[in-house]
Motif scaffolding. Structure first.
Motif, PDB file in Angstrom:
ATOM      1  N   TYR A   5       7.023   1.967 -77.570  1.00 30.66           N
ATOM      2  CA  TYR A   5       7.120   1.636 -76.141  1.00 30.66           C
ATOM      3  C   TYR A   5       5.759   1.172 -75.613  1.00 30.66           C
ATOM      4  O   TYR A   5       4.729   1.808 -75.867  1.00 30.66           O
ATOM      5  CB  TYR A   5       7.583   2.846 -75.336  1.00 30.66           C
ATOM      6  CG  TYR A   5       8.940   3.381 -75.735  1.00 30.66           C
ATOM      7  CD1 TYR A   5       9.897   2.561 -76.320  1.00 30.66           C
ATOM      8  CD2 TYR A   5       9.265   4.725 -75.532  1.00 30.66           C
ATOM      9  CE1 TYR A   5      11.133   3.056 -76.676  1.00 30.66           C
ATOM     10  CE2 TYR A   5      10.501   5.230 -75.891  1.00 30.66           C
ATOM     11  CZ  TYR A   5      11.434   4.397 -76.473  1.00 30.66           C
ATOM     12  OH  TYR A   5      12.666   4.883 -76.838  1.00 30.66           O
ATOM     13  N   SER A   6       5.761   0.085 -74.876  1.00 32.12           N
ATOM     14  CA  SER A   6       4.533  -0.415 -74.272  1.00 32.12           C
ATOM     15  C   SER A   6       4.156   0.436 -73.060  1.00 32.12           C
ATOM     16  O   SER A   6       4.963   1.225 -72.550  1.00 32.12           O
ATOM     17  CB  SER A   6       4.717  -1.871 -73.835  1.00 32.12           C
ATOM     18  OG  SER A   6       5.646  -1.942 -72.753  1.00 32.12           O
ATOM     19  N   ASP A   7       2.927   0.268 -72.587  1.00 30.84           N
ATOM     20  CA  ASP A   7       2.495   1.001 -71.393  1.00 30.84           C
ATOM     21  C   ASP A   7       3.366   0.638 -70.186  1.00 30.84           C
ATOM     22  O   ASP A   7       3.719   1.500 -69.380  1.00 30.84           O
ATOM     23  CB  ASP A   7       1.027   0.679 -71.085  1.00 30.84           C
ATOM     24  CG  ASP A   7       0.081   1.263 -72.124  1.00 30.84           C
ATOM     25  OD1 ASP A   7       0.503   2.187 -72.862  1.00 30.84           O
ATOM     26  OD2 ASP A   7      -1.077   0.796 -72.200  1.00 30.84           O
ATOM     27  N   ARG A   8       3.691  -0.635 -70.072  1.00 32.11           N
ATOM     28  CA  ARG A   8       4.546  -1.063 -68.965  1.00 32.11           C
ATOM     29  C   ARG A   8       5.925  -0.411 -69.060  1.00 32.11           C
ATOM     30  O   ARG A   8       6.483   0.054 -68.064  1.00 32.11           O
ATOM     31  CB  ARG A   8       4.690  -2.582 -68.998  1.00 32.11           C
ATOM     32  CG  ARG A   8       5.495  -3.148 -67.828  1.00 32.11           C
ATOM     33  CD  ARG A   8       5.712  -4.635 -68.000  1.00 32.11           C
ATOM     34  NE  ARG A   8       6.425  -5.220 -66.888  1.00 32.11           N
ATOM     35  CZ  ARG A   8       6.984  -6.413 -66.915  1.00 32.11           C
ATOM     36  NH1 ARG A   8       6.910  -7.153 -68.010  1.00 32.11           N
ATOM     37  NH2 ARG A   8       7.627  -6.883 -65.857  1.00 32.11           N
ATOM     38  N   CYS A   9       6.462  -0.361 -70.262  1.00 33.91           N
ATOM     39  CA  CYS A   9       7.762   0.272 -70.480  1.00 33.91           C
ATOM     40  C   CYS A   9       7.709   1.755 -70.125  1.00 33.91           C
ATOM     41  O   CYS A   9       8.614   2.281 -69.459  1.00 33.91           O
ATOM     42  CB  CYS A   9       8.190   0.088 -71.931  1.00 33.91           C
ATOM     43  SG  CYS A   9       9.709   0.954 -72.372  1.00 33.91           S
ATOM     44  N   ASP A  78      11.445  -3.543 -74.504  1.00 30.26           N
ATOM     45  CA  ASP A  78      11.071  -2.756 -73.325  1.00 30.26           C
ATOM     46  C   ASP A  78      12.296  -2.321 -72.527  1.00 30.26           C
ATOM     47  O   ASP A  78      12.285  -1.272 -71.871  1.00 30.26           O
ATOM     48  CB  ASP A  78      10.130  -3.558 -72.424  1.00 30.26           C
ATOM     49  CG  ASP A  78       8.681  -3.504 -72.902  1.00 30.26           C
ATOM     50  OD1 ASP A  78       8.371  -2.647 -73.749  1.00 30.26           O
ATOM     51  OD2 ASP A  78       7.874  -4.323 -72.439  1.00 30.26           O
TER      52      ASP A  78
END
Length: 413
Positions: A5-9, A78
């Motif tokens: 998972y990305s930081d934005r996600c 995401d």
């Protein structure tokens, strides 16, 4: 291969979880109460949609957005955990304008709509002002092979005239359903994959009849899984979506991401069943002992957790592959999750029902609905057998490149 998972996600996961906890889950009982009383759409839906939109939790499913379109422009990877969170409450996807079949229809319009079609239908769909339906499956043929469909779309001067029957058409009973994307045959004499086209049919066009809203087993959906009849339905030729003969191709483009979305939501539903089971076995006693003290129950819990984690990882891998190379590059993986996740959902939910005892069969828990939806997904977007056949053929085709290589491991002289 990277599908963490990305930081934005992660930020959106936290925001969406808090929204669900504060605004959606507390209204779940009221949603069922109003629907049972015949009030649909429910009284609070538009307020929740406005609140979600104001917080940026809107059109999360659509990876490619124009500058003036509302949404987040998230990748499939995401979006996956967000769909899982929404999946924990059956009706919640509508709050965030991420509900099927509108998601797939918006993707189709995004790819193939003319400027006039964009203004008339895609813009209000992106804004959550209307709902839509996708009319492909038919009662008289095996619609898992879309080349079988019999609905006629005949050119007549400046119009198309549509005749046929469709069924299990989601959203067709929704009061806000304004547009249907109808798939039928424009040229029965063309080669099999070029016979089909899609046309946009406003819901109130003369000749469109909602015959009935079909229950799935004993589960009633107020938005509808309807049988729809088209009798000499006439629409302008400019209502053609894409070009004649592209219907099969467009259906495949639509179904790839749609199958992913179903699987993501199913994992969320299965997590609910798992949570309920874990709580139940720690409070319920039989013959003087808590169920959680019994080895069989501990094995159920362990096998369920392993199955959920395996399923989630394969879904994330598939989402990552689609992001990297498009749905075509992940054809085998899409079929794999399409067969794996519904089976997993049924197995885990069946254990939860057994742990609850008679209560698990009652409407006092969501387990009956979760099990029913898992069973339905073994047919929705293609039955298991069709996907398993595809997986087997693709696997053997790949093996054909190295035919005989495994023989060196045989213990023969």
């Amino acid at each position: 291969m990277e599908f963490g998972y990305s930081d934005r996600c992660n930020a959106l996961r936290q925001q969406l979880t808090e929204f669900m906890e504060e605004h959606v889950i507390p209204r779940d009982r009221l949603w069922h109460k109003e629907v049972k009383a015949g009030q649909y759409p429910v009284s609070f839906m538009e307020d929740l949609k406005a609140l979600a939109k104001s917080q940026g939790l809107w059109n999360l499913f659509l990876p490619s957005l124009r500058e003036d379109e509302p949404g987040q422009g998230l990748s499939n990877l995401d979006y996956a955990p967000l769909a899982e969170i929404m999946g924990r409450v059956f009706w919640s996807s509508e709050v965030f304008n991420c509900n099927a079949p509108d998601t797939g229809n918006m993707e189709l319009l995004h790819m193939f709509a003319t400027p006039a079609q964009y203004e008339a239908w895609l813009k209000p769909l992106l804004a959550g002002e209307i709902r839509s339906a996708f009319c492909m499956t038919e009662p008289d043929v095996a619609s898992s092979d879309a080349t079988n469909i019999q609905t006629s779309i005949r050119r007549d001067g400046d119009d198309y005239v549509i005749n046929g029957r469709k069924w299990f058409i989601t959203n067709a009973a929704h009061p806000n359903c304004k547009i249907m994307i109808v798939m039928g045959k424009t040229d029965p004499d063309a080669e099999p994959h070029r016979q089909q086209s899609m046309v946009l049919v406003p819901r109130d066009t003369p000749g469109v009849t909602i015959v009935r809203n079909i229950n799935i087993l004993n589960h009633f959906s107020p938005e509808g899984h309807c049988e729809v009849r088209f009798e000499n339905v006439r629409v302008p030729a400019e209502n053609l979506l894409g070009t004649e003969g592209d219907g099969f191709m467009m259906a495949q483009a639509r179904l790839g991401p749609g199958r992913i979305h179903h699987c993501m939501r199913s994992i969320g539903q299965t997590e609910v069943a798992f949570d309920l089971m874990c709580d139940r076995v720690q409070e319920r006693k039989t013959f003087g002992r808590h169920l959680a003290e019994r080895d069989t129950i501990l094995e159920w819990i362990a096998r369920s957790r392993v199955a959920i984690e395996q399923a989630r990882l394969l879904v994330l891998k598939t989402a990552w592959m689609i992001d990297q190379g498009g749905a075509r590059s992940a054809r085998k993986e899409i079929s794999m999750i399409k067969t794996l996740i519904p089976q997993m959902q049924c197995e885990v939910t069946d254990r939860a029902i057994q742990a609850f005892g008679a209560m698990g069969l009652s409407p006092d828990t969501p387990l009956g609905d979760i099990f029913t939806w898992g069973r339905a997904l073994r047919l929705i977007d293609g039955p298991d057998e069709v996907h398993l056949r595809s997986i087997g053929k693709m696997e053997l085709k790949e093996r054909g490149k190295n035919l005989g290589q495994s023989l060196k491991y045989l213990y023969t002289e």
